[in-house]
Every structure is written in C-alpha cells, then in structure tokens.
Motif scaffolding. Structure first.
Motif, PDB file in Angstrom:
ATOM      1  N   GLN A  98       0.762  -1.764  -0.390  1.00  0.00           N
ATOM      2  CA  GLN A  98       0.159  -0.199  -0.193  1.00  0.00           C
ATOM      3  C   GLN A  98       1.034   1.523  -0.127  1.00  0.00           C
ATOM      4  O   GLN A  98       1.630   1.333   0.576  1.00  0.00           O
ATOM      5  N   PRO A  99       0.628   1.622  -0.813  1.00  0.00           N
ATOM      6  CA  PRO A  99       1.653   3.397  -0.728  1.00  0.00           C
ATOM      7  C   PRO A  99       1.141   4.048  -0.232  1.00  0.00           C
ATOM      8  O   PRO A  99       0.139   4.134   0.622  1.00  0.00           O
ATOM      9  N   PHE A 100       2.192   5.175   0.267  1.00  0.00           N
ATOM     10  CA  PHE A 100       2.022   6.213   1.325  1.00  0.00           C
ATOM     11  C   PHE A 100       1.106   7.867   0.102  1.00  0.00           C
ATOM     12  O   PHE A 100       2.256   8.042  -0.767  1.00  0.00           O
ATOM     13  N   ASP A 101       0.409   8.354  -0.044  1.00  0.00           N
ATOM     14  CA  ASP A 101       0.431   9.021  -0.986  1.00  0.00           C
ATOM     15  C   ASP A 101      -0.333  10.625   0.302  1.00  0.00           C
ATOM     16  O   ASP A 101      -1.253  10.185   0.325  1.00  0.00           O
ATOM     17  N   LYS A 102       1.049  11.457   0.356  1.00  0.00           N
ATOM     18  CA  LYS A 102      -0.281  12.470   1.217  1.00  0.00           C
ATOM     19  C   LYS A 102      -0.281  13.744   1.106  1.00  0.00           C
ATOM     20  O   LYS A 102      -1.079  14.915   1.337  1.00  0.00           O
ATOM     21  N   THR A 103      -1.041  13.407  -0.556  1.00  0.00           N
ATOM     22  CA  THR A 103      -1.723  14.391  -1.385  1.00  0.00           C
ATOM     23  C   THR A 103      -3.508  13.606  -1.347  1.00  0.00           C
ATOM     24  O   THR A 103      -4.066  14.504  -2.072  1.00  0.00           O
ATOM     25  N   GLY A 163       0.899   7.685   7.130  1.00  0.00           N
ATOM     26  CA  GLY A 163      -0.356   7.126   7.482  1.00  0.00           C
ATOM     27  C   GLY A 163      -1.108   7.199   6.332  1.00  0.00           C
ATOM     28  O   GLY A 163      -1.074   7.341   5.042  1.00  0.00           O
ATOM     29  N   GLY A 164      -1.733   5.723   6.449  1.00  0.00           N
ATOM     30  CA  GLY A 164      -2.203   5.371   5.377  1.00  0.00           C
ATOM     31  C   GLY A 164      -1.581   4.518   4.554  1.00  0.00           C
ATOM     32  O   GLY A 164      -2.225   4.102   2.783  1.00  0.00           O
TER      33      GLY A 164
END
Length: 286
Positions: free
Chosen positions: A101-106, A168-169
């Motif tokens: 699962q990638p991290f994408d703060k946008t 996060g996420g």
C-alpha cells in the motif's frame, strides 16, 4: 560541544518534520513534535520504573477493581469500534492493497481521511494503554512490570507517532489493524477475569499469547513483502525496521510463552521422583 550537537540534532529533526511530515495530520495534538512525545514517554518510564515503586514502597496497595473494570470495558469498546471502522475503510476496500500500500500525502479523499481518523484514535489509545502499567505499580504488582511489558507500551507510543506523522494510510497500516483486534480480545479477558470469571476463561490466557505470536509472525512477513518487492515505493529503511522489530517481538513473546506454558507443562507431566527410605537404601547396600 555537547550543546552544539543537541542544537544540531534538534534542527535536523525540526526540518525533517517540516519537510516530510504529513500536512493532513500536522495540526492534530501530539503530532508534529517529537520532543513532546519523547517527554511523555520519559515521564511514563520514570514513574513505572523508579518514582512509582519508590512512592508506593511504604504504602498499602490501592484497591482499583472498579477503576480497572471501567478501564478494561472502555478499552474493549474503543479497540473494537476502531478495528471495525479501520478495517472497513482499508483492507475491505478494493483499492487498498494487502501486499504493498503506497503512501500519498496528497490523498484527501473521504475514504483516506476516514483511515487517518481511525489511525489517530488508535494513536490516542496507545497513550491510554500506558495506564495499564500505572495501575500495576499502584497495586504493587511490580513483578508484572517486565522489560517486555514496558518496552512494548513505550515503543508503541513512539512508533505509532512516527507512523502517523510520516506514513499514515500506508503499508504499515496492517500493524494497527491487527493490534486493535488483539487488544480487543486481551482487554475482554482482563474485564471478564475482574468479574470473577477467571476459572472459566483461564484457557484464554494461553490463546491470547498465541494470538500475539501470530500477530508478530504475520507482520514480519508483511514487512518482508516490501523488502523483497516494492512496487508501491514504501521506504525500505522503515520496512527493514518493521521487519526486525517484529522478529524481536516474536522471540520475546515466544520466550515468555515457552517459560510460562511449554516448560511448565512438561514439568507437571514428569512423574515425581520416588525417594527411597533409609531401610530400602540399606538393603541395596547390603
């Protein structure tokens, strides 16, 4: 010289939080400032390892049965709700990956914001977990304040704060989901035993440790996945730390499991050694 090193280190951490911190959660309390987290963990360690036992040394143990029943009930309800809410918005969604699962703060989609909300509540629950050790100290059950117990509680606060601030996420979300499930079962056992049902649920204790071992075993494989193959570009250094940490926790819990259950059961199954009477010993010698 020492002061210059501290100032330099402070500047590096401040810049790291400013440049790489997740702007979606930076405004939340106890996030975005590592020093506050470290200070709270330090206060916890100082109390449960030194000041608490010293303060209780000449005092009678506190009777906290009602307080602990309320505490355990709150933990069961909170962990269960966050587990179901978090699982519904993550791994039960078609777009959330079990393997990378990638991290994408946008990503500010409603679903991802639900994930971050669940993660933040989970983070707050790690502070609530610290009261477990405080109650142990106030009840003068100091033998229960083991290295494994304190390390796990303090480490989770620090680790989840880092995860929430920077990832996060992401792929590490699995750790929180599984941990919520384990804690729901664990605090349910504590609550039931406090009601006097210990005789009927004593077998839970061994099963809970087995569940914890399964947790760390699965998480070891979960982080190994992104070390071997990393299409979502999860930070390899973080994956390696997660991999090593869960191996360490697995063996720590296995050591406890072996000493508490396997070795004790073997000792109980061994037939008692028959001691010879002086007369029997005399007959053999003659």
């Amino acid at each position: 010289m020492r002061q210059n090193i501290i100032v330099h280190l402070y500047g590096l951490i401040r810049d790291m939080y400013a440049e790489h911190g997740d702007p979606r959660v930076a405004h939340l309390p106890l996030l975005g400032n590592l020093w506050i987290v470290l200070a709270l963990v330090g206060v916890y360690l100082a109390f449960v390892l030194h000041y608490g036992p010293k303060w209780m040394e000449h005092r009678k143990p506190y009777e906290l049965k009602t307080v602990m029943q309320v505490y355990n009930a709150v933990q069961v309800v909170a962990n269960t709700i966050v587990f179901l809410y978090g699982l519904t918005n993550t791994y039960l969604q078609p777009g959330f990956s079990w393997t990378c699962q990638p991290f994408d703060k946008t990503d500010t989609s409603p679903r991802m914001m639900h994930v971050l909300c669940a993660t933040y509540v989970y983070y707050m629950l790690k502070y609530l977990d610290l009261l477990d050790t405080v109650f142990i100290v106030l009840r003068k059950k100091n033998s229960q304040v083991s290295f494994l117990h304190v390390y796990h509680h303090a480490g989770m606060v620090f680790g989840v704060s880092i995860y929430m601030t920077f990832l996060g996420g992401s792929h590490a979300t699995m750790l929180g989901i599984i941990n919520l499930l384990v804690h729901s079962v664990m605090y349910a056992y504590y609550y039931a035993s406090s009601l006097g049902a210990l005789r009927h649920i004593l077998w839970w204790k061994q099963r809970i440790t087995q569940l914890q071992l399964a947790q760390f075993g699965y998480l070891t494989l979960h982080f190994l996945l992104v070390i071997v193959r990393n299409p979502c570009r999860f930070p390899p250094f973080i994956a390696f730390i997660g991999f090593i940490q869960n191996i360490f926790m697995f063996f720590m819990f296995f050591d406890f499991y072996y000493k508490t259950y396997i070795r004790k059961q073997r000792q109980q199954q061994q037939p008692p050694v028959k001691r010879e009477s002086p007369a029997e010993a005399g007959l053999k010698l003659s």
